[in-house]
Design a protein around this motif. Structure first.
Motif, short mmCIF file in Angstrom:
data_model
loop_
_atom_site.label_atom_id
_atom_site.label_comp_id
_atom_site.label_asym_id
_atom_site.label_seq_id
_atom_site.Cartn_x
_atom_site.Cartn_y
_atom_site.Cartn_z
N GLU A 90 -4.94 -10.19 -16.76
CA GLU A 90 -6.21 -9.46 -15.97
C GLU A 90 -6.66 -10.43 -14.85
O GLU A 90 -7.17 -10.10 -13.90
CB GLU A 90 -7.23 -9.79 -17.24
N ALA A 91 -6.75 -11.94 -14.82
CA ALA A 91 -6.80 -12.64 -13.82
C ALA A 91 -6.25 -12.44 -12.71
O ALA A 91 -6.55 -12.39 -11.45
CB ALA A 91 -7.00 -14.25 -14.30
N ALA A 92 -4.87 -12.04 -12.93
CA ALA A 92 -3.60 -12.09 -11.78
C ALA A 92 -3.98 -10.67 -11.18
O ALA A 92 -3.94 -10.43 -10.03
CB ALA A 92 -2.40 -12.18 -12.44
N ALA A 93 -4.43 -9.64 -12.17
CA ALA A 93 -4.64 -8.36 -11.34
C ALA A 93 -5.60 -8.28 -10.49
O ALA A 93 -5.50 -7.53 -9.56
CB ALA A 93 -5.02 -7.36 -12.50
N GLU A 94 -6.71 -9.20 -10.80
CA GLU A 94 -7.97 -9.26 -9.69
C GLU A 94 -7.44 -9.60 -8.15
O GLU A 94 -7.85 -9.34 -7.50
CB GLU A 94 -8.92 -10.06 -10.25
N LEU A 95 -6.40 -10.78 -8.55
CA LEU A 95 -5.85 -11.47 -7.26
C LEU A 95 -5.17 -10.34 -6.51
O LEU A 95 -4.74 -10.48 -5.24
CB LEU A 95 -5.14 -12.68 -7.51
N LEU A 96 -4.42 -9.30 -7.11
CA LEU A 96 -3.66 -8.53 -6.60
C LEU A 96 -4.17 -6.95 -6.21
O LEU A 96 -3.89 -6.16 -6.06
CB LEU A 96 -2.26 -8.10 -7.64
N GLY A 97 -5.53 -7.27 -6.09
CA GLY A 97 -6.45 -5.92 -5.61
C GLY A 97 -6.80 -5.16 -6.54
O GLY A 97 -6.69 -3.59 -6.40
N GLY A 98 -6.83 -5.61 -7.92
CA GLY A 98 -6.87 -4.52 -9.11
C GLY A 98 -5.60 -3.41 -9.34
O GLY A 98 -5.62 -2.56 -9.80
N ALA A 99 -4.63 -4.25 -9.24
CA ALA A 99 -3.08 -3.50 -9.72
C ALA A 99 -3.21 -3.41 -11.36
O ALA A 99 -4.15 -3.95 -11.99
CB ALA A 99 -2.14 -4.61 -9.50
N THR A 100 -2.36 -2.57 -11.77
CA THR A 100 -2.51 -2.24 -13.19
C THR A 100 -1.78 -3.36 -13.74
O THR A 100 -1.24 -4.37 -13.31
CB THR A 100 -1.71 -0.91 -13.33
N ALA A 101 -2.01 -3.26 -15.31
CA ALA A 101 -1.47 -4.37 -16.12
C ALA A 101 0.01 -4.53 -16.06
O ALA A 101 0.72 -5.60 -15.88
CB ALA A 101 -1.87 -4.28 -17.51
N ALA A 102 0.76 -3.51 -15.92
CA ALA A 102 2.18 -3.16 -16.03
C ALA A 102 2.57 -3.72 -14.58
O ALA A 102 3.72 -4.45 -14.35
CB ALA A 102 2.57 -1.89 -16.13
N GLN A 103 1.92 -3.44 -13.41
CA GLN A 103 2.41 -3.58 -12.19
C GLN A 103 2.33 -5.36 -12.20
O GLN A 103 3.14 -6.23 -11.58
CB GLN A 103 1.32 -3.13 -10.81
#
Length: 244
Positions: A90-103
């Motif tokens: 979840e924290a990494a997804a925010e750093l990736l601009g809202g990527a999905t959990a799978a991405q």
């Protein structure tokens, strides 16, 4: 007396162990260097860059800045044993601009494989790191990834080595020279002795865990110390020969 072919075989095995390391022995049996090389080649193949790695690493272009990309690499390395947890994804997804959990999970796994691929060689320079990145990766992103990996690689390699299941490791040592002022033998009065204290990390039982730390104290007279130093000097000379 050993037969000539048996003696030559033993010499070859000793030479190969010096070159390829103790992994040539397993369960007391000798593994030929061809099998050793095949084993290492298979391990390297697991980290070879794939098309999916290029696509996953390209998600880093969505990161807001360079520190965010650096944070993602540190997150990925922290997951090298157990995989990313839900809060970390979840924290990494925010750093990736809202990527999905799978991405996000795919990106972290690709970063981890990239780090391990670069950590495998004994030594590697920035151009070597860049060559190990997936083909077709954005050039500016590739240069940033190379810079981040080269910055962290010494510490990452040290952490990888320290987490392996291996024999006890010497962490630190201390010593002092004392003079015996009392003894049950008059001949041993006023004899200098060396008190040596070794701090040793015990052998871990599982990959990813650190062994406990133990302290070993030794008392050595002049003769025992001379014998130990002579043995250590021979070990240093042999290690120097192998390194060359």
């Amino acid at each position: 007396t050993l037969p000539q072919n048996r003696a030559q075989d033993l010499l070859r095995r000793g030479r190969d162990r010096r070159i390829f390391g103790e992994e040539l022995t397993q369960s007391g049996s000798y593994l030929c260097k061809e099998k050793w090389i095949a084993k290492k080649t298979g391990e390297m193949a697991a980290f070879e860059p794939k098309e999916a790695d290029r696509e996953a690493l390209s998600l880093l272009l969505s990161a807001p800045n360079k520190p965010a990309v650096n944070d993602l690499f540190e997150m990925a390395f922290s997951t090298r044993f157990d995989g990313p947890s839900a809060p970390l994804i979840e924290a990494a997804a925010e750093l990736l601009g809202g990527a999905t959990a799978a991405q996000t999970k795919a990106a972290l796994n690709s970063i981890k494989r990239t780090i391990l691929r670069c950590a495998y060689p004994a030594s590697i320079d920035p151009p070597g790191v860049f060559k190990l990145l997936p083909e077709g990766l954005d050039e500016k992103l590739g240069k940033l990834v190379t810079q981040i990996i080269c910055h962290h690689l010494p510490a990452w390699k040290e952490a990888l080595v320290a987490s392996q299941v291996s024999g006890p490791r010497l962490l630190d040592m201390d010593w002092r020279v004392d003079i015996k002022t009392s003894s049950d033998s008059l001949a041993r009065m006023a004899v200098p002795t060396c008190l040596l204290q070794l701090q040793v990390q015990e052998m871990p039982t599982r990959v990813g865990e650190m062994g406990g730390v133990d302290t070993i104290s030794l008392e050595l007279n002049k003769e025992s110390l001379a014998a130990m130093l002579e043995g250590l000097d021979k070990i240093r000379a042999q290690l120097s020969d192998v390194a060359q």
